[in-house]
Scaffold this motif. Structure first.
Motif, PDB file in Angstrom:
ATOM      1  N   VAL A 483       0.835  -1.200   0.000  1.00 24.62           N
ATOM      2  CA  VAL A 483       0.000   0.000   0.000  1.00 24.62           C
ATOM      3  C   VAL A 483       0.876   1.259   0.000  1.00 24.62           C
ATOM      4  O   VAL A 483       2.090   1.191   0.161  1.00 24.62           O
ATOM      5  CB  VAL A 483      -0.932   0.062   1.250  1.00 24.62           C
ATOM      6  CG1 VAL A 483      -1.924  -1.085   1.244  1.00 24.62           C
ATOM      7  CG2 VAL A 483      -0.139   0.117   2.542  1.00 24.62           C
ATOM      8  N   LYS A 485       0.653   5.243   1.769  1.00 25.98           N
ATOM      9  CA  LYS A 485      -0.120   6.098   2.678  1.00 25.98           C
ATOM     10  C   LYS A 485      -0.345   7.440   1.957  1.00 25.98           C
ATOM     11  O   LYS A 485       0.607   8.133   1.633  1.00 25.98           O
ATOM     12  CB  LYS A 485       0.644   6.311   3.984  1.00 25.98           C
ATOM     13  CG  LYS A 485      -0.262   6.835   5.109  1.00 25.98           C
ATOM     14  CD  LYS A 485       0.505   7.043   6.403  1.00 25.98           C
ATOM     15  CE  LYS A 485       0.824   5.775   7.163  1.00 25.98           C
ATOM     16  NZ  LYS A 485      -0.326   4.959   7.557  1.00 25.98           N
ATOM     17  N   ASP A 496      -4.595   4.568   3.869  1.00 27.87           N
ATOM     18  CA  ASP A 496      -3.788   3.582   3.148  1.00 27.87           C
ATOM     19  C   ASP A 496      -4.520   3.185   1.872  1.00 27.87           C
ATOM     20  O   ASP A 496      -5.683   2.782   1.921  1.00 27.87           O
ATOM     21  CB  ASP A 496      -3.558   2.334   4.022  1.00 27.87           C
ATOM     22  CG  ASP A 496      -2.519   2.606   5.111  1.00 27.87           C
ATOM     23  OD1 ASP A 496      -1.839   3.657   5.005  1.00 27.87           O
ATOM     24  OD2 ASP A 496      -2.396   1.805   6.051  1.00 27.87           O
ATOM     25  N   ILE A 497      -3.837   3.295   0.744  1.00 30.04           N
ATOM     26  CA  ILE A 497      -4.443   2.953  -0.553  1.00 30.04           C
ATOM     27  C   ILE A 497      -3.578   1.866  -1.188  1.00 30.04           C
ATOM     28  O   ILE A 497      -2.338   1.973  -1.185  1.00 30.04           O
ATOM     29  CB  ILE A 497      -4.456   4.193  -1.493  1.00 30.04           C
ATOM     30  CG1 ILE A 497      -5.107   5.407  -0.833  1.00 30.04           C
ATOM     31  CG2 ILE A 497      -5.111   3.865  -2.830  1.00 30.04           C
ATOM     32  CD1 ILE A 497      -6.602   5.360  -0.696  1.00 30.04           C
ATOM     33  N   SER A 498      -4.235   0.860  -1.762  1.00 31.45           N
ATOM     34  CA  SER A 498      -3.440  -0.196  -2.416  1.00 31.45           C
ATOM     35  C   SER A 498      -2.723   0.402  -3.620  1.00 31.45           C
ATOM     36  O   SER A 498      -3.229   1.318  -4.267  1.00 31.45           O
ATOM     37  CB  SER A 498      -4.344  -1.343  -2.861  1.00 31.45           C
ATOM     38  OG  SER A 498      -5.036  -0.956  -4.030  1.00 31.45           O
ATOM     39  N   ALA A 501      -4.614   0.884  -6.805  1.00 35.31           N
ATOM     40  CA  ALA A 501      -5.711   1.867  -6.862  1.00 35.31           C
ATOM     41  C   ALA A 501      -5.214   3.298  -6.678  1.00 35.31           C
ATOM     42  O   ALA A 501      -6.007   4.245  -6.699  1.00 35.31           O
ATOM     43  CB  ALA A 501      -6.733   1.539  -5.779  1.00 35.31           C
ATOM     44  N   LEU A 502      -3.898   3.482  -6.501  1.00 29.64           N
ATOM     45  CA  LEU A 502      -3.346   4.798  -6.149  1.00 29.64           C
ATOM     46  C   LEU A 502      -3.617   5.863  -7.226  1.00 29.64           C
ATOM     47  O   LEU A 502      -4.089   6.961  -6.916  1.00 29.64           O
ATOM     48  CB  LEU A 502      -1.836   4.691  -5.873  1.00 29.64           C
ATOM     49  CG  LEU A 502      -1.157   5.996  -5.473  1.00 29.64           C
ATOM     50  CD1 LEU A 502      -1.694   6.500  -4.134  1.00 29.64           C
ATOM     51  CD2 LEU A 502       0.360   5.830  -5.380  1.00 29.64           C
ATOM     52  N   GLU A 505      -7.152   7.005  -7.261  1.00 29.56           N
ATOM     53  CA  GLU A 505      -7.474   7.785  -6.051  1.00 29.56           C
ATOM     54  C   GLU A 505      -6.915   9.207  -6.140  1.00 29.56           C
ATOM     55  O   GLU A 505      -7.589  10.181  -5.781  1.00 29.56           O
ATOM     56  CB  GLU A 505      -6.898   7.053  -4.815  1.00 29.56           C
ATOM     57  CG  GLU A 505      -7.273   7.673  -3.477  1.00 29.56           C
ATOM     58  CD  GLU A 505      -8.777   7.636  -3.181  1.00 29.56           C
ATOM     59  OE1 GLU A 505      -9.221   8.417  -2.318  1.00 29.56           O
ATOM     60  OE2 GLU A 505      -9.511   6.839  -3.813  1.00 29.56           O
TER      61      GLU A 505
END
Length: 513
Positions: A483, A485, A496-498, A501-502, A505
């Motif tokens: 992930v 942050k 926290d983003i995988s 998927a960043l 996002e």
């Protein structure tokens, strides 16, 4: 050593000039010029060590633009270009210098402001003075008979610059022109609509657009008893009415231009008139004016113009003003000029001759008109291409926008970075480089600090100062969990983003902002 004593005396005098200017808080440009003179005098007296000193400054009438100023400038350009494109314009470019003879005889009394380049043993060249004459030359050369084009580029004038008011020797012009044989006043009205849209869109304060017609001016001069050969020179004097009171303009006409007092007084009666379609109708009935065929043609066109302006919904800002002259020689029909007004809209008064209306004016921010004969001057067969256009006075607009930005507490962002890639621990440079590469490849605007082990605090501080909205933080734990942050700089919220998927996002969060 009398010479040396004289120079020392001159240095003393010049030093006093500089001190006086500083105490009077004169403009930086003025002070720099006098300091340069002082250093030249000192160089004459000193040894080699002084001789090579020179003042680090830009040339008179020019300036640098820092990133903050450029950010404002780009915003203004995008508003203007957006408007030009909305009205279906294409763009062209022409050389920054032209053959001297291309520019000669097109600008009336302003020709003395043209920058001639030093003869290099070839062609005699001059820097372009505006974008209109090069455009006409381009049309004649390319045998183009109709085009709607815009052109944004720098032009050069050997003017006495008042840089505080946005007057320079090197400056940008933004031109929009419609060339081609069309029905009367339709393209002319669209040019005024464009001025209205741009000035409203830039939100720089209230403005007024003055409209007149060269044929009305020439007809007025004729019926007031101005000799034919004095039309252009008297026109240049009338053009000064926005800078000088009528008394001074009258004096120049009579004393310098040799016009009779009677003719000057008759002109004075007309140039004080302002109004709309009603004024055009009144002048068509005027005993003197109606004797001029030329003036009547111009007045009929003004009436037609106002009927189209009503349909374009811009008559609230447009006024028919007989004092508007625009000094350039190439105008043949309708002419217009837009000025900002400080204290609301300037009153439409019939007493404008005393300068009352002008006291609230901040100077012209756009101007233009119809020039049906200019292309024919360049065409070997004299074929005419009717043209009408407008030039946006971009430097004045920049000056106002910069003052507004200074006055407001709002921070001007100079970059478009969406996210900063930072590390929370040491030895993570490679991981940061990998992540920033992923972001760049996905079209995300991202940056990182050029240090192997930057401190987290200094990285976050950089984001605050630069207005970067998001921070992607990498640490040992995040790397293990796959992930990143993501921290929102303004609220300090962290999620926290995988890794997969960043990108999505970041796009979502920055498009919302």
């Amino acid at each position: 050593m009398a010479d040396k004593a004289q120079i020392q005396e001159a240095i003393k005098t010049q030093g006093e000039v500089v001190r006086k200017l500083k105490s009077e808080k004169a403009s930086k440009d003025q002070i720099d010029e006098e300091v340069a003179k002082l250093l030249q005098l000192k160089a004459q007296i000193g040894g080699d060590d002084v001789k090579h000193q020179f003042v680090l400054k830009t040339a008179k009438g020019t300036r640098d633009y820092n990133p903050k100023q450029m950010a404002i400038r780009e915003k203004v350009f995008s508003t203007i270009v957006g408007c030009f494109k909305r009205h279906g314009a294409e763009t062209i470019d022409t050389p920054v210098f032209e053959l001297k003879e291309t520019l000669t005889g097109k600008y009336g009394e302003d020709s003395k402001l043209i920058y001639d380049l030093k003869d290099q043993g070839g062609e005699l060249l001059s820097l372009r003075y505006d974008l209109t004459v090069p455009f006409a030359r381009y049309l004649a050369m390319s045998k183009i008979t109709n085009i709607k084009r815009y052109h944004i580029a720098k032009v050069y004038r050997r003017d006495n610059p008042a840089m505080t008011r946005g007057r320079y020797r090197e400056f940008y012009q933004c031109d929009f022109d419609i060339a081609g044989q069309y029905d009367a006043m339709i393209p002319d009205a669209e040019c005024l609509k464009i001025v209205h849209e741009i000035l409203s869109g830039l939100d720089i304060g209230d403005f007024r657009i003055k409209v007149n017609d060269r044929r009305i001016l020439d007809g007025m001069f004729a019926v007031c008893g101005v000799p034919d050969d004095k039309f252009r020179t008297i026109c240049s004097t009338v053009d000064k009415l926005d800078k000088m009171p009528w008394e001074d303009v009258r004096k120049e006409m009579v004393n310098e231009k040799g016009l009779s007092e009677e003719a000057a007084d008759q002109i004075g009666e007309y140039v004080s008139l302002q109004g709309g379609m009603d004024l055009a109708e009144r002048l068509l009935q005027d005993q003197k004016m109606s004797r001029s065929k030329q003036a009547c043609a111009g007045l009929s066109d003004i009436k037609l113009l106002f009927s189209y302006l009503q349909l374009f919904q811009v008559t609230d800002k447009v006024v028919f003003d007989l004092s508007l002259a625009r000094g350039l020689d190439y105008y043949t029909g309708i002419i217009y000029e837009a000025a900002l007004t400080q204290a609301g809209v300037a009153p439409v008064s019939t007493e404008a001759q005393n300068g009352a209306e002008e006291s609230v004016s901040v100077g012209s921010v756009a101007g233009g008109g119809r020039y049906d004969g200019l292309v024919g001057m360049f065409d070997p067969k004299g074929r005419k291409v009717p043209c009408v256009g407008v030039s946006i006075g971009i430097e004045r607009i920049f000056s106002i926008m910069e003052q507004k930005a200074e006055a407001s507490a709002e921070k001007v962002r100079t970059t478009e970075v969406q996210v900063m890639v930072v590390s929370a621990q040491k030895n993570l440079l490679e991981e940061r480089l990998q992540l920033v590469t992923e972001l760049w490849n996905a079209g995300i605007k991202a940056e990182l600090m050029y240090k192997k082990n930057p401190k987290l605090l200094s990285q976050l501080q950089h984001c605050e100062e630069s207005g970067i909205p998001l921070v992607a933080i990498l640490g040992e734990q995040e790397l293990k969990d796959g992930v990143v942050k993501l921290r929102v700089v303004s609220s300090r919220e962290e999620v926290d983003i995988s890794r997969a998927a960043l990108v999505e996002e970041i796009r979502r969060r920055t498009s919302e902002a």
